[in-house]
Design an enzyme around this catalytic site. Structure first.
Site, PDB file in Angstrom:
ATOM      1  CG  ASP A 193      -7.433  -5.788   5.539  1.00 35.45           C
ATOM      2  OD1 ASP A 193      -8.076  -5.104   4.735  1.00 35.45           O
ATOM      3  OD2 ASP A 193      -6.217  -5.692   5.687  1.00 35.45           O
TER       4      ASP A 193
ATOM      5  CG  HIS B 136      -1.967  -1.075   1.196  1.00 37.82           C
ATOM      6  ND1 HIS B 136      -2.983  -1.122   0.280  1.00 37.82           N
ATOM      7  CD2 HIS B 136      -2.128  -2.161   1.986  1.00 37.82           C
ATOM      8  CE1 HIS B 136      -3.746  -2.180   0.500  1.00 37.82           C
ATOM      9  NE2 HIS B 136      -3.242  -2.834   1.522  1.00 37.82           N
TER      10      HIS B 136
ATOM     11  CD  GLU C 202      -5.183  -9.192   4.120  1.00 36.84           C
ATOM     12  OE1 GLU C 202      -5.448  -8.024   4.447  1.00 36.84           O
ATOM     13  OE2 GLU C 202      -4.168  -9.492   3.463  1.00 36.84           O
TER      14      GLU C 202
END
Length: 253
Positions: free
Chosen positions: A177, A46, A151
């Site tokens: 998540d 990310h 997740e």
């Protein structure tokens, strides 16, 4: 390869603490690496951090003797040993949903016969060939840490079989998540989310594997430490910077 003191602490049953790095800068690694964390998560999933920048960040980690753990962005085993060649010894593998998927990725992390990591000749991971091949392969097996992130609904459903994959050191829980996977996006304190985490901790610990989690604050970290979790991430470079800036501005106003 440097001695993995973070892994030693986990094996001794101690808690370890780290934070996330998303800013593509070796200076961030140097700064956060100097404050006493056991490790730092370098987030390729990310962020805009690419391999050349990671190279500089690894060198910054060496300068502070801080364990760097890279969260990968791809599901390609070859990407893992390419990162290991530049001196990374530990990974957090996101979006793991099946034992087969997990085992395939671990093939890229470990040398034969346990895996299929390629021998790259002189690389930073073997101190540019200064140490012998036998010593390098022994150190790689001993010092590498594998953290698997669960997740999704599929990951939860297949948790028991994932835990049977050889070479996993930590199962990492991302509450945000997980809350989304359970149908309560963002509601990490929802009873069902909390019950699921407690159930996961028991299942994982019963297999002799450590459990990790992202804690939103120190109180949450203390709570989960009392309930069997050893491996913690708290905070992130971006939020730590924002928090310090807001605190300064509020005091000035």
């Amino acid at each position: 390869m440097t001695i993995n003191s973070m892994k030693r602490k986990l094996q001794e049953g101690k808690c370890v603490y780290g934070s996330w790095v998303r800013i593509p800068s070796p200076i961030v690694v140097e700064a956060l690496g100097s404050v006493g964390f056991d490790f730092l998560h370098i987030d390729l999933e990310h962020s805009s951090i690419d391999l050349p920048m990671l190279d500089y960040m690894v060198l910054a980690g060496y300068s502070q003797d801080i364990q760097l753990i890279v969260r990968t962005a791809s599901q390609n085993p070859a990407d893992l040993y390419r990162i290991m060649d530049i001196g990374v010894s530990s990974f957090i593998l996101p979006r793991i949903e099946t034992a087969e998927q997990c085992a395939k990725l671990l093939q890229g992390i470990r040398y034969s016969p346990a895996g299929a990591r390629g021998l790259g000749g002189p690389v930073r991971g073997n101190r540019w060939g200064v140490i012998s091949l036998d010593q390098h392969m022994e150190e790689a097996e001993k010092e590498t840490t594998v953290i698997v992130q669960i997740e999704s609904k599929e990951g939860l459903a297949n948790l028991d079989s994932i835990l049977e994959v050889n070479g996993i050191d930590v199962i990492y829980i991302g509450p945000l998540d997980l809350s989304q996977a359970l149908g309560y996006p963002g509601q990490v304190e929802h009873p069902i989310v909390q019950e699921t985490i407690h159930s996961m901790v028991k299942t994982i610990r019963d297999k002799g594997i450590a459990v990790g989690i992202h804690a939103s604050d120190t109180e949450q970290a203390k709570y989960w430490a009392e309930h069997g979790i050893q491996y913690f991430t708290v905070g992130m470079d971006v939020t730590l910077l924002q928090s310090a800036g807001l605190s300064l501005m509020n005091s000035l106003k």
